[in-house]
Design an enzyme around this catalytic site. Structure first.
Site, PDB file in Angstrom:
ATOM      1  NE  ARG A  25      -4.229  -1.377   0.566  1.00 51.72           N
ATOM      2  CZ  ARG A  25      -5.440  -1.517   1.372  1.00 51.72           C
ATOM      3  NH1 ARG A  25      -5.330  -0.783   2.071  1.00 51.72           N
ATOM      4  NH2 ARG A  25      -6.340  -2.451   1.383  1.00 51.72           N
ATOM      5  NE  ARG A  29      -6.700   5.620   3.096  1.00 52.04           N
ATOM      6  CZ  ARG A  29      -7.657   4.498   3.452  1.00 52.04           C
ATOM      7  NH1 ARG A  29      -8.875   4.852   3.816  1.00 52.04           N
ATOM      8  NH2 ARG A  29      -7.322   3.509   3.807  1.00 52.04           N
ATOM      9  NE  ARG A  38      -9.652   8.015  -2.414  1.00 50.33           N
ATOM     10  CZ  ARG A  38     -10.740   8.489  -2.108  1.00 50.33           C
ATOM     11  NH1 ARG A  38     -11.314   9.443  -2.502  1.00 50.33           N
ATOM     12  NH2 ARG A  38     -11.389   7.873  -1.144  1.00 50.33           N
ATOM     13  CG  ASP A  74      -9.081  -2.687  -4.058  1.00 50.23           C
ATOM     14  OD1 ASP A  74      -8.231  -2.113  -3.310  1.00 50.23           O
ATOM     15  OD2 ASP A  74      -9.743  -3.689  -3.889  1.00 50.23           O
ATOM     16  CE1 TYR A 154     -12.980  -7.233   1.618  1.00 51.06           C
ATOM     17  CE2 TYR A 154     -11.362  -8.649   0.998  1.00 51.06           C
ATOM     18  CZ  TYR A 154     -11.596  -7.865   1.703  1.00 51.06           C
ATOM     19  OH  TYR A 154     -10.708  -7.043   2.703  1.00 51.06           O
TER      20      TYR A 154
HETATM   21  O1  CP3 Z   1       0.155  -1.921  -2.402  1.00 48.45           O
HETATM   22  C1  CP3 Z   1      -0.093  -1.031  -3.155  1.00 48.45           C
HETATM   23  O2  CP3 Z   1       0.137   0.153  -2.718  1.00 48.45           O
HETATM   24  C2  CP3 Z   1      -1.000  -1.378  -4.498  1.00 48.45           C
HETATM   25  C3  CP3 Z   1      -2.348  -1.093  -4.561  1.00 48.45           C
HETATM   26  C4  CP3 Z   1      -3.333  -1.796  -3.395  1.00 48.45           C
HETATM   27  C5  CP3 Z   1      -4.656  -1.138  -2.783  1.00 48.45           C
HETATM   28  N1  CP3 Z   1      -5.151  -2.209  -2.531  1.00 48.45           N
HETATM   29  C6  CP3 Z   1      -4.677   0.356  -2.848  1.00 48.45           C
HETATM   30  C7  CP3 Z   1      -5.921   0.886  -2.216  1.00 48.45           C
HETATM   31  C8  CP3 Z   1      -3.495  -3.120  -3.254  1.00 48.45           C
HETATM   32  C9  CP3 Z   1      -2.228  -3.990  -3.811  1.00 48.45           C
HETATM   33  C10 CP3 Z   1      -4.565  -3.318  -2.751  1.00 48.45           C
HETATM   34  C11 CP3 Z   1      -4.892  -4.815  -2.340  1.00 48.45           C
HETATM   35  C12 CP3 Z   1      -6.087  -5.091  -1.467  1.00 48.45           C
HETATM   36  N2  CP3 Z   1      -7.376  -4.399  -1.545  1.00 48.45           N
HETATM   37  C13 CP3 Z   1      -6.391  -5.904  -0.499  1.00 48.45           C
HETATM   38  C14 CP3 Z   1      -4.972  -6.984  -0.234  1.00 48.45           C
HETATM   39  C15 CP3 Z   1      -4.098  -6.647   0.654  1.00 48.45           C
HETATM   40  C16 CP3 Z   1      -4.289  -6.241   1.879  1.00 48.45           C
HETATM   41  O3  CP3 Z   1      -4.371  -4.989   2.354  1.00 48.45           O
HETATM   42  O4  CP3 Z   1      -4.535  -7.220   2.856  1.00 48.45           O
HETATM   43  C17 CP3 Z   1      -7.611  -6.124   0.150  1.00 48.45           C
HETATM   44  C18 CP3 Z   1      -7.900  -7.024   1.128  1.00 48.45           C
HETATM   45  C19 CP3 Z   1      -8.093  -4.722  -0.700  1.00 48.45           C
HETATM   46  C20 CP3 Z   1      -9.591  -4.451  -0.410  1.00 48.45           C
HETATM   47  C21 CP3 Z   1      -9.675  -3.145  -0.061  1.00 48.45           C
HETATM   48  N3  CP3 Z   1      -9.427  -2.013  -0.657  1.00 48.45           N
HETATM   49  C22 CP3 Z   1     -10.049  -2.603   1.363  1.00 48.45           C
HETATM   50  C23 CP3 Z   1     -10.159  -3.637   2.300  1.00 48.45           C
HETATM   51  C24 CP3 Z   1     -10.048  -1.119   1.358  1.00 48.45           C
HETATM   52  C25 CP3 Z   1     -10.658  -0.281   2.465  1.00 48.45           C
HETATM   53  C26 CP3 Z   1      -9.392  -0.304   3.639  1.00 48.45           C
HETATM   54  C27 CP3 Z   1      -8.856   0.980   3.517  1.00 48.45           C
HETATM   55  O5  CP3 Z   1      -7.494   0.782   3.669  1.00 48.45           O
HETATM   56  O6  CP3 Z   1      -9.121   1.958   3.090  1.00 48.45           O
HETATM   57  C28 CP3 Z   1      -9.510  -0.684   0.107  1.00 48.45           C
HETATM   58  C29 CP3 Z   1      -9.308   0.474  -0.310  1.00 48.45           C
HETATM   59  C30 CP3 Z   1      -7.791   0.907  -0.950  1.00 48.45           C
HETATM   60  N4  CP3 Z   1      -7.031  -0.015  -1.708  1.00 48.45           N
HETATM   61  C31 CP3 Z   1      -7.396   2.105  -0.726  1.00 48.45           C
HETATM   62  C32 CP3 Z   1      -5.933   1.942  -1.436  1.00 48.45           C
HETATM   63  C33 CP3 Z   1      -5.048   3.215  -1.677  1.00 48.45           C
HETATM   64  C34 CP3 Z   1      -7.661   3.384  -0.030  1.00 48.45           C
HETATM   65  C35 CP3 Z   1      -8.833   4.033  -0.900  1.00 48.45           C
HETATM   66  C36 CP3 Z   1      -8.748   5.413  -0.408  1.00 48.45           C
HETATM   67  O7  CP3 Z   1      -8.204   6.172  -0.943  1.00 48.45           O
HETATM   68  O8  CP3 Z   1     -10.023   5.659   0.320  1.00 48.45           O
END
Ligand code: CP3
Length: 350
Positions: A25, A29, A38, A74, A154
């Site tokens: 990640r 943010r 964003r 994502d 999910y």
């Molecule tokens: O690693 C990276 O920087 C690449 C981008 C990436 C994101 N999500 C960006 C993201 C990757 C590889 C993911 C994978 C992801 N997404 C997973 C597996 C990895 C992990 O963290 O366990 C999962 C379970 C998701 C599903 C997901 N997406 C959730 C549960 C959430 C909300 C939780 C949160 O942290 O906000 C997201 C949103 C998300 N994915 C954001 C980002 C940058 C935040 C979005 C925002 O700007 O509001």
């Protein structure tokens, strides 16, 4: 030719001058530059606009100096392409309007083949091409997908879950239906990753975030076989595969034998112990507790030294956090982590 290929060398367990580091990640943010994008667009729009996805992907390369880039996207993007509707909410994260609970719903899901994957998700290959241009061979680019079990979680729960009651209900009351769903997801994931590989990613990571919630027997029945099929099904000739799970300790030997080149570790396991358990088969990635980055550089240095020391000498270590970086992490602490890993690992080798 890449200018910095330490990450790819470490994936293949070849010697490097320093321990490569990237952060799960890493475009997120905690960066004001990310927040600025964003403010203008929502998260899904950002994922689907190649220029913005590329811009976000490149931020941590320029700002932190990490040794690999990861595609900004994502794990739920290909699920949408299978026909499910997903929204990202501020409070609850991703939410599906109609979670999968019946045979008819599983039947109704489509598996995008190679051509449909390109058609329904053209922004993925377009973003990869823009990112590769922007990187200009500085560091490799990692593509990724959710692993079948985690995607099924999910799709069935409908949102992030603590106890996984819906998927486990299906697992114990109607296992053939869950297998049918996992089978369909596996097909979609293979095509999705091959599309990324064709577009030019240098490595791929499979996120099996929730596989650690399974008993070892259930892991062997509902998660591992599908991960193995994905790994066999993708064109991995020149593309190492990283398999990440949260809570790896109970399933590590299976992950080590899955065909993945690298196992990604959460922070609850001692990386030295993990190395003794599987390190002769795979490289290891990890595994600092993301909360360590709330502390300043001195505290971070101590934890980095401990992990490097526990891993020990010899190749095959990629430094990372044990899970994604948290949104309230000070960006200077993330930058300090990258510098400290480079410093400490180079001094260890000289
Ligand atoms: O690693 C990276 O920087 C690449 C981008 C990436 C994101 N999500 C960006 C993201 C990757 C590889 C993911 C994978 C992801 N997404 C997973 C597996 C990895 C992990 O963290 O366990 C999962 C379970 C998701 C599903 C997901 N997406 C959730 C549960 C959430 C909300 C939780 C949160 O942290 O906000 C997201 C949103 C998300 N994915 C954001 C980002 C940058 C935040 C979005 C925002 O700007 O509001």
């Amino acid at each position: 030719m890449l200018k910095n290929d330490a990450f790819l060398k470490a994936c293949r367990r070849e010697p490097t001058d320093f321990t490569p580091v990237w952060i799960m990640r890493q475009a997120g943010r905690y960066m004001k530059e990310y927040q600025a994008i964003r403010k203008r667009v929502d998260f899904l729009t950002m994922c689907k606009t190649p220029e913005l996805a590329a811009q976000a992907t490149l931020l941590p390369i320029d700002i932190l100096g990490v040794d690999a880039a990861i595609l900004f996207s994502d794990i739920l993007i290909p699920v949408e392409a299978m026909g499910m509707e997903v929204r990202f909410t501020e409070k609850r994260g991703p939410v599906f309007s109609t979670p999968i609970r019946s045979e008819a719903q599983v039947q109704g899901l489509s598996i995008p083949g190679p051509a449909e994957s390109e058609e329904r998700m053209p922004f993925i290959a377009d973003a990869i091409r823009l990112i590769l241009q922007g990187l200009d061979h500085r560091v490799p680019l990692i593509g990724f997908s959710g692993a079948p079990f985690t995607l099924a979680t999910y799709m069935i729960e409908g949102e992030t879950s603590k106890n996984f009651t819906w998927i486990k209900r299906m697992m114990y009351t109607d296992p053939p239906l869950l297998h049918k769903l996992l089978d369909k997801i596996t097909g979609a994931v293979i095509h999705y990753l091959n599309m990324q590989i064709r577009a030019g990613v240098h490595a791929v990571q499979l996120f099996d975030t929730w596989a650690g919630s399974l008993s070892p027997d259930d892991y062997q029945e509902f998660a591992l076989p599908y991960v193995e099929r994905v790994i066999k099904g993708i064109d991995k000739k020149n593309c190492p595969v990283i398999l990440f799970a949260n809570g790896v300790s109970s399933i590590l030997e299976y992950m080590g034998n899955s065909g993945a080149d690298v196992n990604g570790l959460d922070w609850r396991i001692d990386i030295g112990v993990a190395r003794r358990r599987v390190g002769s088969q795979v490289a290891l990635q990890g595994n600092l507790d993301p909360c360590v980055l709330y502390a300043g550089p001195d505290e971070i240095r101590g934890h980095v030294q401990a992990i490097l020391h526990k891993y020990g000498t010899g190749p095959g270590h990629i430094f990372n956090l044990g899970h994604g970086i948290l949104p309230d992490t000070p960006v200077e602490h993330a930058k300090a982590l990258v510098d400290i890993v480079h410093e400490e690992s180079s001094s260890k080798r000289s």
